[in-house]
Design a protein around this motif. Structure first.
Motif, PDB file in Angstrom:
ATOM      1  N   VAL A  79      11.210 -14.620 -15.329  1.00  0.00           N
ATOM      2  CA  VAL A  79      11.506 -13.816 -14.133  1.00  0.00           C
ATOM      3  C   VAL A  79      11.184 -12.349 -14.404  1.00  0.00           C
ATOM      4  O   VAL A  79      10.566 -11.668 -13.581  1.00  0.00           O
ATOM      5  CB  VAL A  79      12.980 -13.995 -13.699  1.00  0.00           C
ATOM      6  CG1 VAL A  79      13.405 -12.936 -12.701  1.00  0.00           C
ATOM      7  CG2 VAL A  79      13.193 -15.394 -13.137  1.00  0.00           C
ATOM      8  N   LEU A  80      11.587 -11.857 -15.559  1.00  0.00           N
ATOM      9  CA  LEU A  80      11.342 -10.456 -15.898  1.00  0.00           C
ATOM     10  C   LEU A  80       9.846 -10.183 -16.076  1.00  0.00           C
ATOM     11  O   LEU A  80       9.341  -9.153 -15.609  1.00  0.00           O
ATOM     12  CB  LEU A  80      12.116 -10.068 -17.156  1.00  0.00           C
ATOM     13  CG  LEU A  80      13.637 -10.004 -16.990  1.00  0.00           C
ATOM     14  CD1 LEU A  80      14.321  -9.875 -18.347  1.00  0.00           C
ATOM     15  CD2 LEU A  80      14.034  -8.870 -16.054  1.00  0.00           C
ATOM     16  N   ALA A  81       9.141 -11.084 -16.735  1.00  0.00           N
ATOM     17  CA  ALA A  81       7.696 -10.889 -16.930  1.00  0.00           C
ATOM     18  C   ALA A  81       6.968 -10.931 -15.588  1.00  0.00           C
ATOM     19  O   ALA A  81       6.055 -10.124 -15.343  1.00  0.00           O
ATOM     20  CB  ALA A  81       7.142 -11.944 -17.886  1.00  0.00           C
ATOM     21  N   ASP A  82       7.356 -11.843 -14.713  1.00  0.00           N
ATOM     22  CA  ASP A  82       6.745 -11.895 -13.378  1.00  0.00           C
ATOM     23  C   ASP A  82       7.039 -10.615 -12.586  1.00  0.00           C
ATOM     24  O   ASP A  82       6.159 -10.075 -11.906  1.00  0.00           O
ATOM     25  CB  ASP A  82       7.227 -13.119 -12.599  1.00  0.00           C
ATOM     26  CG  ASP A  82       6.598 -14.420 -13.083  1.00  0.00           C
ATOM     27  OD1 ASP A  82       5.543 -14.376 -13.745  1.00  0.00           O
ATOM     28  OD2 ASP A  82       7.174 -15.491 -12.786  1.00  0.00           O
ATOM     29  N   ALA A  83       8.262 -10.132 -12.692  1.00  0.00           N
ATOM     30  CA  ALA A  83       8.616  -8.877 -12.013  1.00  0.00           C
ATOM     31  C   ALA A  83       7.818  -7.721 -12.602  1.00  0.00           C
ATOM     32  O   ALA A  83       7.368  -6.827 -11.863  1.00  0.00           O
ATOM     33  CB  ALA A  83      10.118  -8.619 -12.130  1.00  0.00           C
ATOM     34  N   ALA A  84       7.609  -7.731 -13.898  1.00  0.00           N
ATOM     35  CA  ALA A  84       6.825  -6.668 -14.551  1.00  0.00           C
ATOM     36  C   ALA A  84       5.380  -6.683 -14.056  1.00  0.00           C
ATOM     37  O   ALA A  84       4.780  -5.619 -13.849  1.00  0.00           O
ATOM     38  CB  ALA A  84       6.886  -6.827 -16.069  1.00  0.00           C
ATOM     39  N   ILE A  85       4.817  -7.858 -13.850  1.00  0.00           N
ATOM     40  CA  ILE A  85       3.462  -7.962 -13.293  1.00  0.00           C
ATOM     41  C   ILE A  85       3.422  -7.299 -11.927  1.00  0.00           C
ATOM     42  O   ILE A  85       2.514  -6.513 -11.618  1.00  0.00           O
ATOM     43  CB  ILE A  85       3.009  -9.434 -13.213  1.00  0.00           C
ATOM     44  CG1 ILE A  85       2.778  -9.995 -14.615  1.00  0.00           C
ATOM     45  CG2 ILE A  85       1.742  -9.576 -12.358  1.00  0.00           C
ATOM     46  CD1 ILE A  85       2.610 -11.514 -14.668  1.00  0.00           C
TER      47      ILE A  85
END
Length: 185
Positions: A8-14
Motif C-alpha cells: 500500500v505504501l509503495a503504491d501510494a509512493a508511486i
C-alpha cells in the motif's frame, strides 16, 4: 499484514511521485496519499532512499505483471498490422490513467538512477512474454538479429511514450506502423 502495508505504501509512493515529482516524494506525502497516520511510512521505510527503493521494486513488479499477462494472453502474431495494433494498445495504456502515473514515476526513477546505481539495477528491463512474442514475430519474419531489433523497436516505443508524456498528445498508429516496418527491414 506487514507485506500488505508495504505494498500500500509503495503504491501510494508511486502516485505521489507521479503527481508531485521527486521533490514531493516525502514520508508525510506518502502517509497522506495512503490515508494512513503520520509516521506510518517512516515506520516501514526509515530513510527516503529505502522508500525510493521500495517504490522502484513495486513499480517494476507491477510493470512486469502487466507485460507477463499481456504476453501470455497474446495469440501468435500473424502480421505487422496486428503487431502495430498491439503496440498501439500498450502505448495508449501507458499514456492514460494509472498507466500514465506509472510512466511518469518510471521516468523520474530512471533519471534518479543516474545518481543511485542500485535503482538502475532494479529498473533494468527484464524478459517477459510480451517481449518474447515480439522477438519471435521478428525472427519468424526473417529478421536476422531479432533480439537487437526487438530491443531497438521497444526503445523507440518507449521514446514515443516519453515524448507524449512531456508534450501531450497521443502516438498515432502510422508512427507505430513505421517503427514496426523499420524493425522488419
Amino acid at each position: 499484514m506487514t507485506s500488505d502495508r508495504r505494498t500500500v505504501l509503495a503504491d501510494a509512493a508511486i502516485d505521489v511521485l507521479a503527481e508531485d515529482g521527486m521533490r514531493g516524494l516525502t514520508h508525510r506525502a506518502v502517509d497522506r496519499a495512503a490515508a494512513l497516520p503520520v509516521g506510518t511510512t517512516s515506520a516501514y521505510y526509515r530513510t527516503r532512499q529505502s522508500l525510493l527503493t521500495a517504490l522502484v521494486r513495486r513499480l517494476v513488479e507491477r510493470d512486469q505483471a502487466e507485460l507477463r499477462a499481456a504476453g501470455e494472453e497474446l495469440p501468435p502474431l500473424r502480421d505487422a498490422d496486428q503487431l502495430a495494433a498491439l503496440i498501439a494498445g500498450f502505448v495508449e495504456r501507458r499514456l492514460a490513467g494509472e498507466g500514465r502515473r506509472r510512466s511518469l514515476a518510471r521516468y523520474a526513477c530512471a533519471v534518479e538512477s543516474v545518481r543511485h546505481p542500485e535503482l538502475r539495477d532494479i529498473l533494468v528491463p527484464r524478459e517477459n512474454a510480451a517481449r518474447d512474442a515480439v522477438r519471435a514475430f521478428l525472427a519468424a519474419n526473417g529478421v536476422r538479429d531479432a533480439e537487437a531489433r526487438t530491443l531497438t523497436l521497444l526503445a523507440c516505443v518507449d521514446g514515443l511514450v516519453f515524448d507524449r508524456l512531456l508534450g501531450g498528445g497521443q502516438v498515432s498508429e502510422p508512427e507505430i506502423r513505421g517503427l514496426v516496418t523499420a524493425a522488419l527491414r
